[in-house]
Design an enzyme around this catalytic site. Structure first.
Site, PDB file in Angstrom:
ATOM      1  N   GLU A  62      33.482-128.291 -49.939  1.00 36.16           N
ATOM      2  CA  GLU A  62      34.119-128.412 -48.622  1.00 36.16           C
ATOM      3  C   GLU A  62      33.303-127.634 -47.586  1.00 36.16           C
ATOM      4  OE1 GLU A  62      38.376-127.535 -46.343  1.00 36.16           O
ATOM      5  OE2 GLU A  62      38.011-126.719 -48.344  1.00 36.16           O
ATOM      6  N   ASP A 113      39.378-122.304 -51.565  1.00 32.53           N
ATOM      7  CA  ASP A 113      40.602-121.784 -50.956  1.00 32.53           C
ATOM      8  C   ASP A 113      41.804-122.605 -51.410  1.00 32.53           C
ATOM      9  OD1 ASP A 113      40.352-124.102 -49.537  1.00 32.53           O
ATOM     10  OD2 ASP A 113      40.046-123.145 -47.575  1.00 32.53           O
ATOM     11  N   ASP A 131       7.336-117.864 -65.726  1.00 28.12           N
ATOM     12  CA  ASP A 131       6.433-116.721 -65.905  1.00 28.12           C
ATOM     13  C   ASP A 131       6.076-116.083 -64.560  1.00 28.12           C
ATOM     14  OD1 ASP A 131       4.630-114.990 -67.392  1.00 28.12           O
ATOM     15  OD2 ASP A 131       3.036-116.121 -66.374  1.00 28.12           O
ATOM     16  N   ASN A 148      -3.067-110.793 -67.244  1.00 27.93           N
ATOM     17  CA  ASN A 148      -1.760-111.448 -67.314  1.00 27.93           C
ATOM     18  C   ASN A 148      -1.688-112.378 -68.519  1.00 27.93           C
ATOM     19  OD1 ASN A 148       0.865-112.055 -65.874  1.00 27.93           O
ATOM     20  ND2 ASN A 148       0.021-114.121 -66.069  1.00 27.93           N
ATOM     21  N   HIS A 469      61.524  -3.648 -69.125  1.00 30.20           N
ATOM     22  CA  HIS A 469      62.803  -3.364 -69.790  1.00 30.20           C
ATOM     23  C   HIS A 469      63.846  -4.452 -69.513  1.00 30.20           C
ATOM     24  CE1 HIS A 469      64.124  -1.701 -65.839  1.00 30.20           C
ATOM     25  NE2 HIS A 469      65.342  -1.992 -66.305  1.00 30.20           N
ATOM     26  N   ASP A 516      56.370   0.078 -67.554  1.00 26.90           N
ATOM     27  CA  ASP A 516      57.526  -0.814 -67.418  1.00 26.90           C
ATOM     28  C   ASP A 516      57.155  -1.972 -66.473  1.00 26.90           C
ATOM     29  OD1 ASP A 516      60.007  -1.913 -67.550  1.00 26.90           O
ATOM     30  OD2 ASP A 516      60.996  -0.401 -66.273  1.00 26.90           O
ATOM     31  N   SER A 611      66.798  -4.038 -61.179  1.00 26.83           N
ATOM     32  CA  SER A 611      65.624  -3.756 -62.011  1.00 26.83           C
ATOM     33  C   SER A 611      64.653  -4.932 -62.011  1.00 26.83           C
ATOM     34  CB  SER A 611      66.054  -3.452 -63.450  1.00 26.83           C
ATOM     35  OG  SER A 611      66.759  -2.245 -63.506  1.00 26.83           O
TER      36      SER A 611
END
Length: 683
Positions: A62, A113, A131, A148, A469, A516, A611
């Site tokens: 299409e 589509d 090739d 080649n 004492h 003392d 004391s």
């Protein structure tokens, strides 16, 4: 099954995943109308060394602008090479021509589509492997000759060249040269003829360990291809020695003289495929390998020389502020030898900054410092105004790792208690005395005994002095401190009770109070404050103080003329009397010695319960503030209100000092307890 696969492979219909030599691809339902919403793709793969030749025999898709609706796309990699749509007749001008694609992989992608109203029949296409001529001049895969063949190629070289490992480059085998003579010359291949292209030449110079290779160049002997920017991307000469790299070098300007610092040197010469330059020549020689002017950072070598070479011996010391550390040992110096690799022996040793560590803390004090290394400063201070620093406050980190003063003293200062300060302005009496106010005698403590009470005086933050004492039969007293009202005072516990060694404890009816005196060590130090701090001890330099008739103060919670005991601390001021006079009025059965003081009379005296308490005098030398010192200790008397006898503290200063020092030295390794807070301040 194997025979069928082989047959299909010969026709080009290889099994899934294998490259095919040819094949046919048609749209869905071909030659019928292709369906709506069709999405299909085909992957084409041919063997290596081939390309893909593609042609169509039918094309009926299409039509739409830019093939938006339905289309067939030719995709190589991720790029769309071509998109086809429309109705074309084979052989017409718009029909696609046969086309070659230089690739081994291709994808054909078809999409339709949702509508196909005119019944389009799609496409039919064929592909085959074709090739590729790798040697056609566009690919240039070989440095010299390209050959080649169908499905591939190979490279070859001219005479005297060899194919390198990459199978595409030709070069000359110029590696493996080893030079061991003390001096000599090395040059590029064929020098002075042009050097070969596409080559990698490697040479090595090896001398006796301890001697370095010196490389020299001459201007007429240096010509290496270089671009105008001098980047040496074409051909280059590089020197490698002892982890260092010199170069790369190129052009016509030779490198400067190179001291390699190693007895082994690698020379690498790399060339590309172009150029016609004559190359280079190197002149090499030997020299003793030098060692650096310092063994390591912050070191000093003796003797000092401009240059140290292999086998030199030196003495190594450190700069001021540094020390040689070997494990846990500090060394003042060591001997080192310049080694064959250009380093000094004993490389594990280092000069490290002298570090004195953190300054030791002070009891009741602290220290400010920032650094702990050589030259750093530490400043000591006492935590509160109730302590004063005794000794230097500033210490410096010294070379021997100790904190010392400017006078080279390492002994730490001490925060000694501020002693004897009193707010007392005018005295009155104990037996016949008056109540003491807070702050008058903050060192006076109450010794709570099992059957009686006694007094004592705080002489530091952990020691109380009292009468022997009082403690003869009370080895574990409770000490009440911090308030003139003993009911509001704080109880502190005793740790040790130490009686004077010459105090006679084995007495039934005592008439001899010689020696003392006793010390009480508190279980915890006291945090000195306004409600509690120590009294001063007498000055050793004033053995004649206090003087006869000098007035002092006695304080305690003992018996008064009105009560057996008093709740509040009482005090009285009494004069010191002549000891010889007191001997005459004391019964002959009592012993009076020069270790005693006599005071009182006229109804003013200490009494029972006092004391061990203090007999205090004003320090007349101190004019800054009123300060009291402990002249005597309440010891004994014949009758309250008459003359009393007091232990003369002046005679026991050495014993007090020695005893406290011995005890505290023996406790240095003990974990100190937090000081006990006594004073409570109003918020």
């Amino acid at each position: 099954m194997k025979l069928r696969c082989l047959f299909l492979a010969l026709l080009g219909c290889a099994s899934a995943g294998s490259p095919s030599m040819f094949g046919e691809i048609t749209s869905p339902n071909y030659p019928q109308v292709y369906p709506n919403n069709a999405v299909e793709s085909w992957n084409i793969e041919v063997p290596e060394g081939y390309g893909i030749r593609l042609y169509f025999t039918h094309l009926d898709i299409e039509p739409s602008e830019n093939c938006e609706y339905d289309y067939l796309q030719i995709i190589i990699g991720t790029e769309v090479q071509q998109a086809y749509c429309g109705r074309h007749v084979l052989g017409s001008a718009g029909f696609p021509q046969e086309k070659f694609y230089d690739t081994t992989h291709m994808t054909l992608s078809f999409r339709s589509d949702f509508s196909n109203q005119e019944r389009y029949t799609g496409f039919a296409a064929y592909y085959m492997a074709a090739d590729v001529d790798e040697c056609d001049g566009h690919h240039d895969p070989c440095s010299h000759f390209c050959n080649n063949y169908i499905g591939g190629f190979f490279c070859s070289c001219p005479p005297e060249y060899e194919l390198q490992d990459d199978q595409s480059t030709c070069g000359v085998n110029c590696s493996g040269g080893l030079y061991t003579d003390q001096r000599g010359q090395i040059s590029s291949p064929g020098y002075p003829s042009p050097y070969p292209e596409n080559s990698r030449c490697e040479y090595k110079v090896v001398l006796e360990s301890g001697y370095q290779v010196i490389l020299s160049f001459k201007a007429q002997d240096f010509d290496i291809e270089a671009p105008e920017d001098g980047s040496c991307i074409y051909d280059s000469l590089t020197i490698k020695a002892k982890g260092k790299k010199f170069g790369p070098y190129c052009g016509k300007t030779p490198p400067p003289r190179i001291e390699t610092g190693s007895h082994e040197v690698d020379i690498e010469f790399i060339t590309d495929s172009g150029g016609d330059n004559k190359g280079w020549k190197i002149y090499y020689s030997e020299d003793a390998i030098p060692c650096p002017a310092d063994a390591f950072d912050h070191s000093i070598l003796h003797p000092q020389k401009n240059k140290y070479v292999f086998k030199d011996m030196v003495t190594v010391k450190c700069e001021e502020g540094y020390e040689i550390v070997s494990g846990k040992k500090r060394l003042p110096s060591f001997r080192s030898k310049c080694q064959g690799d250009g380093t000094w022996s004993d490389k594990h040793l280092k000069c490290k900054p002298v570090d004195c560590g953190e300054p030791e803390p002070l009891v009741n004090g602290d220290v400010k410092f920032t650094l702990t290394t050589y030259g750093a400063k530490a400043v000591y201070f006492c935590k509160t105004e109730y302590y004063t620093l005794k000794g230097d406050d500033t210490y410096y980190c010294s070379m021997n790792g100790l904190w010392i003063t400017s006078n080279k003293d390492s002994e730490l200062p001490k925060c000694t208690a501020v002693c004897g300060k009193t707010s007392l302005s005018q005295g009155s009496r104990i037996f016949g005395g008056s109540k003491a106010d807070a702050g008058w005698f903050p060192w006076v403590v109450r010794v709570d005994l099992v059957t009686n009470i006694g007094g004592g005086s705080l002489i530091s933050d952990q020691w109380v002095v009292t009468a022997a004492h009082v403690l003869t039969e009370n080895a574990n007293p409770t000490i009440q401190v911090g308030n003139v009202d003993f009911q509001k005072a704080v109880d502190v516990q005793a740790k040790k009770v130490i009686l004077h060694p010459d105090w006679d404890v084995n007495v039934e009816k005592r008439t001899d109070y010689n020696n003392d005196i006793a010390l009480i060590q508190l279980a915890r130090r006291i945090e000195l404050d306004d409600c509690i701090y120590p009294v001063c001890l007498p000055d050793k330099s004033e053995p004649d103080r206090p003087a006869i008739n000098e007035v002092g103060y006695v304080a305690g919670w003992g018996k008064t003329e009105k009560r057996a005991k008093t709740k509040y601390l009482q005090f009285v001021s009494i004069p010191l009397r002549d000891l010889e006079y007191c001997k005459k009025i004391v019964p002959k059965t009592y012993t009076v010695t020069s270790n005693m003081m006599c005071a009182g009379g006229d109804g003013f005296d200490s009494c029972d319960g006092d004391s061990g308490g203090p007999f205090m005098f004003e320090d007349l030398k101190n004019r800054e503030y009123k300060r009291l010192y402990l002249g005597g200790i309440v010891s004994w008397g014949i009758e309250c209100g008459k003359y009393g006898m007091y232990t003369k503290v002046q005679n026991y200063l050495d014993w007090i000092e020695k005893t406290i020092e011995e005890v505290e030295n023996g406790e240095k390794d003990e974990e100190p307890l937090e000081p006990q807070r006594i004073c409570t301040k109003a918020k």
